[in-house]
Design a protein around this motif. Sequence first.
Motif, PDB file in Angstrom:
ATOM      1  N   ASP A  72      36.991  69.992  27.006  1.00  0.00           N
ATOM      2  CA  ASP A  72      36.170  70.969  26.672  1.00  0.00           C
ATOM      3  C   ASP A  72      36.360  72.366  27.836  1.00  0.00           C
ATOM      4  O   ASP A  72      36.610  72.162  28.948  1.00  0.00           O
ATOM      5  N   PHE A  73      36.161  73.642  27.201  1.00  0.00           N
ATOM      6  CA  PHE A  73      36.701  74.806  27.820  1.00  0.00           C
ATOM      7  C   PHE A  73      35.944  76.014  27.463  1.00  0.00           C
ATOM      8  O   PHE A  73      35.250  76.022  26.539  1.00  0.00           O
ATOM      9  N   GLN A  75      35.703  80.136  28.164  1.00  0.00           N
ATOM     10  CA  GLN A  75      36.629  81.235  28.694  1.00  0.00           C
ATOM     11  C   GLN A  75      35.576  82.566  29.272  1.00  0.00           C
ATOM     12  O   GLN A  75      34.717  83.006  28.572  1.00  0.00           O
ATOM     13  N   MET A  84      29.782  81.607  35.772  1.00  0.00           N
ATOM     14  CA  MET A  84      29.707  80.660  34.471  1.00  0.00           C
ATOM     15  C   MET A  84      29.932  79.186  34.555  1.00  0.00           C
ATOM     16  O   MET A  84      29.046  78.412  33.996  1.00  0.00           O
ATOM     17  N   VAL A  88      27.354  76.052  33.485  1.00  0.00           N
ATOM     18  CA  VAL A  88      27.923  74.905  32.835  1.00  0.00           C
ATOM     19  C   VAL A  88      27.727  73.687  33.637  1.00  0.00           C
ATOM     20  O   VAL A  88      27.102  72.640  33.141  1.00  0.00           O
TER      21      VAL A  88
ATOM     22  N   TYR B  64      25.149  82.731  30.577  1.00  0.00           N
ATOM     23  CA  TYR B  64      26.557  82.384  29.556  1.00  0.00           C
ATOM     24  C   TYR B  64      26.905  80.796  29.588  1.00  0.00           C
ATOM     25  O   TYR B  64      27.078  80.364  28.676  1.00  0.00           O
ATOM     26  N   GLY B  65      27.142  80.472  30.898  1.00  0.00           N
ATOM     27  CA  GLY B  65      27.654  79.124  31.184  1.00  0.00           C
ATOM     28  C   GLY B  65      26.740  78.093  30.750  1.00  0.00           C
ATOM     29  O   GLY B  65      27.005  77.401  30.175  1.00  0.00           O
ATOM     30  N   ALA B  68      26.723  78.265  27.032  1.00  0.00           N
ATOM     31  CA  ALA B  68      27.834  77.541  26.457  1.00  0.00           C
ATOM     32  C   ALA B  68      27.870  76.100  26.437  1.00  0.00           C
ATOM     33  O   ALA B  68      28.191  75.414  25.627  1.00  0.00           O
ATOM     34  N   GLU B  87      28.155  93.341  30.458  1.00  0.00           N
ATOM     35  CA  GLU B  87      29.308  92.755  30.270  1.00  0.00           C
ATOM     36  C   GLU B  87      29.197  91.385  29.814  1.00  0.00           C
ATOM     37  O   GLU B  87      29.624  91.042  28.728  1.00  0.00           O
ATOM     38  N   TYR B  91      30.270  89.460  26.114  1.00  0.00           N
ATOM     39  CA  TYR B  91      30.842  88.225  25.979  1.00  0.00           C
ATOM     40  C   TYR B  91      30.189  87.095  25.264  1.00  0.00           C
ATOM     41  O   TYR B  91      30.661  86.505  24.419  1.00  0.00           O
ATOM     42  N   ASN B 204      35.561  71.005  22.436  1.00  0.00           N
ATOM     43  CA  ASN B 204      34.970  72.171  22.174  1.00  0.00           C
ATOM     44  C   ASN B 204      35.572  73.366  23.011  1.00  0.00           C
ATOM     45  O   ASN B 204      35.748  73.370  24.343  1.00  0.00           O
ATOM     46  N   LEU B 205      35.417  74.787  22.438  1.00  0.00           N
ATOM     47  CA  LEU B 205      35.955  75.877  23.314  1.00  0.00           C
ATOM     48  C   LEU B 205      34.719  76.860  22.982  1.00  0.00           C
ATOM     49  O   LEU B 205      34.253  77.260  21.872  1.00  0.00           O
ATOM     50  N   VAL B 206      34.293  77.590  24.112  1.00  0.00           N
ATOM     51  CA  VAL B 206      33.354  78.695  23.966  1.00  0.00           C
ATOM     52  C   VAL B 206      34.197  79.866  24.500  1.00  0.00           C
ATOM     53  O   VAL B 206      34.533  79.865  25.936  1.00  0.00           O
ATOM     54  N   SER B 207      34.520  80.796  23.783  1.00  0.00           N
ATOM     55  CA  SER B 207      35.428  81.995  24.214  1.00  0.00           C
ATOM     56  C   SER B 207      35.258  83.078  23.234  1.00  0.00           C
ATOM     57  O   SER B 207      34.917  83.116  22.139  1.00  0.00           O
ATOM     58  N   ILE B 209      38.010  85.520  22.958  1.00  0.00           N
ATOM     59  CA  ILE B 209      39.001  86.080  22.980  1.00  0.00           C
ATOM     60  C   ILE B 209      39.536  85.795  21.381  1.00  0.00           C
ATOM     61  O   ILE B 209      39.626  84.711  21.232  1.00  0.00           O
ATOM     62  N   LEU B 211      43.216  87.251  20.173  1.00  0.00           N
ATOM     63  CA  LEU B 211      44.190  88.054  20.652  1.00  0.00           C
ATOM     64  C   LEU B 211      44.910  88.694  19.446  1.00  0.00           C
ATOM     65  O   LEU B 211      45.303  89.804  19.287  1.00  0.00           O
TER      66      LEU B 211
END
Lengths: 262, 373, 74
Positions: A72-73, A75, A84, A88, B64-65, B68, B87, B91, B204-207, B209, B211
Amino acid sequence: MTIQAPEPLLTPVYQYPESLTHVPTHYCPGCTHGIAHRLIAEVIDEMGVRQDTIGVASVGCSVFSYRYFATDFAQAAHGRAPAMATGVKRANPDKLVFTYQGDGDLASIGAAEILHAAVRGENITVFFVNNAIYGMTGGQMAPTTLEGQKTTSSPAGRDAATTGAPLRMSELLAQVDGAAYVVRRSLHDVVQIRRAKKAIRRALEVQRQGLGFAMVELLSSCPTNWGLAPDAALAFIRDEMVPVFPLGDLKVPDEPAAGAPA
Amino acid sequence: MSVELLKGNVAFAEAAVRAGCEAYFGYPITPQTEALEHMAKRMPELGRVFVQAESEVAAINMVYGAAAAGMRTMTSSSSPGVSLMMEGLSYMAGSEVPAVLVDVMRGGPGLGNIAPAQSDYLQMVKGGGHGDYKMIVLAPATVQEMIDLTLLAFDLADRYRIVSVLLADGSMGQMMEGAELPPMKPLAERPAWALTGARDRDTNLVSSIHLDPEEEETFNLHLQAKYAEIEANEVRFEEHLLDDARVAVVAFGTAARVAKTAIAGLRAEGVAAGLLRPITLWPYPEAALRDLAARVDALLVVEMNAGQMVEDVRRIVEGRVPVRFYGRTGGVMPMPEEIADAIRETASAGAASGAPADTAAGGSDAPAQEVPA
Amino acid sequence: MKGTVKVDESLCKGCALCIPVCPKGLLRVANERFNARGVHPAELDDPAELCTGCEMCAIACPEAAITVFRAVKA
């Protein structure tokens, strides 16, 4: 994907880590970010914690690290990975949470966030990849750029009189009470890489034991923006960076005595 | 449950606890600090997360963390601190995580002062941070609404994976009023997309971005479709004495409370005045305002700022009726008499079908001045 | 054969950091050909089967492109 053994009697002793995805990295040829990734993934494999690990990527060349780890990640915004990761980790106290940050991210724009994560003794592991330059934006001066080092924003070489001297983050953070484990390693040769891997393991163990903030600084190369071939870049780490950023253990928790209750 | 005397800042904080907020991250700033203090005591005693961050920048990124990770989470601050959070809010919009932000607004710009103001309307309603994004913005006018809208803010945040903002002014935070708190809600399960460790599932990805520009545009179109759904479903407002009104005030929060007092006085004089009070500043009650503009002779927008929401009112009304503005800035509260005067002038301008014009005050005892539009 | 290595050429970027670390000098850059990335990949050149599977090249590889095999003891 499994690489087949050429002969039945041969057994694989080193292979692609399970905790890395099979996405080819965007790093330049010879960039040691790839080594740092691989070592972290190997340690996660060896600890058997891939399913219990959450990474937090930063901004800079490491921005895409989320693509490469099979965990899991998240950004994070530039410099904010420790904040952050705090959220988490507080939400997942039983998971291993690590950040992966470069020197622009951690030592410049994120200096406050990393310092206070350490002050709180935040139970996270930080992998700090120091290559003394802003790689992603094309080679500008970082807080860790060496005196005299030419970058695109210090074209005459870093002048300490106007831009300061290289910032040694590990020394700074090691004197914070909340920091449990702070070490500096290098990725410039096989011996150093092996030592770096042991430190990565220890830093994640420190988190697993709930001892507090842990950071491994990894001196790393940036062949492209240093204008050096990959092997010459490794020599630059050894000859130019190590004297400014000495390798070693800046803060290590006491080992529990053998036979002592956990 | 029973009515008790509660301070606005404590009321919304305790409401958040009862809504199942499991993690609070904040930084002290007047006039909302009582909320942080309440959480510092309450969250640990419930085994929940409280962190006093090193800055508002860090606080919003901690939110945010935790967001997420799928926890109900929040922060609260006041105007200068909220500026620092832009900011993180961008995000969070870009990665579609739910969270609640309470902004107890104070006078500005800059360090300004600690008196009540409404000058963060544009910052909250129009974005503030970079990129095309929206936040649900709820404007309470009573301590009871501080509670009720906090509960709603969490529900809407989770339902739409969006940041919900409780936009209160300093007087709402500091005011004490009788209000009733809800019972404690059970804690929510973590959603399937959350970062909880990839145990027996894909990662899982929390992002935020994307591109590839085409991919980023596809994501933006998805966001816009979600925002359209919110605009269709989540508009909330109060209509006060509008059935027979010839002149209507449009105001939110404390400005709306003061306007009600002014309207009561004018009604006693036989002036047919009423009030439209948006409760959701985004999504804005556009249909209700358009409908109102077709029925009255003139509108007066009253705000505790130099004229922010009035831009939206004029955009929505499209010149159908004269729209005047009366505002006090810098933390000065408008008095009922000032608003009553502005309503009278608006009513006469509307009756004469004059061109839209502004009414601005030079000081508390200065007569309202007309400024050509 | 004591050991051998296989380079996953789809991952190799041709940085050549594996070449100097081999204690027996068994790795080379295949200058006569390109991989799909358009770089000359590293390859094992070990006709005398001198490779011991010591892993040095794999440790030095930034792309985790090298798999190392060693003979199992009978």
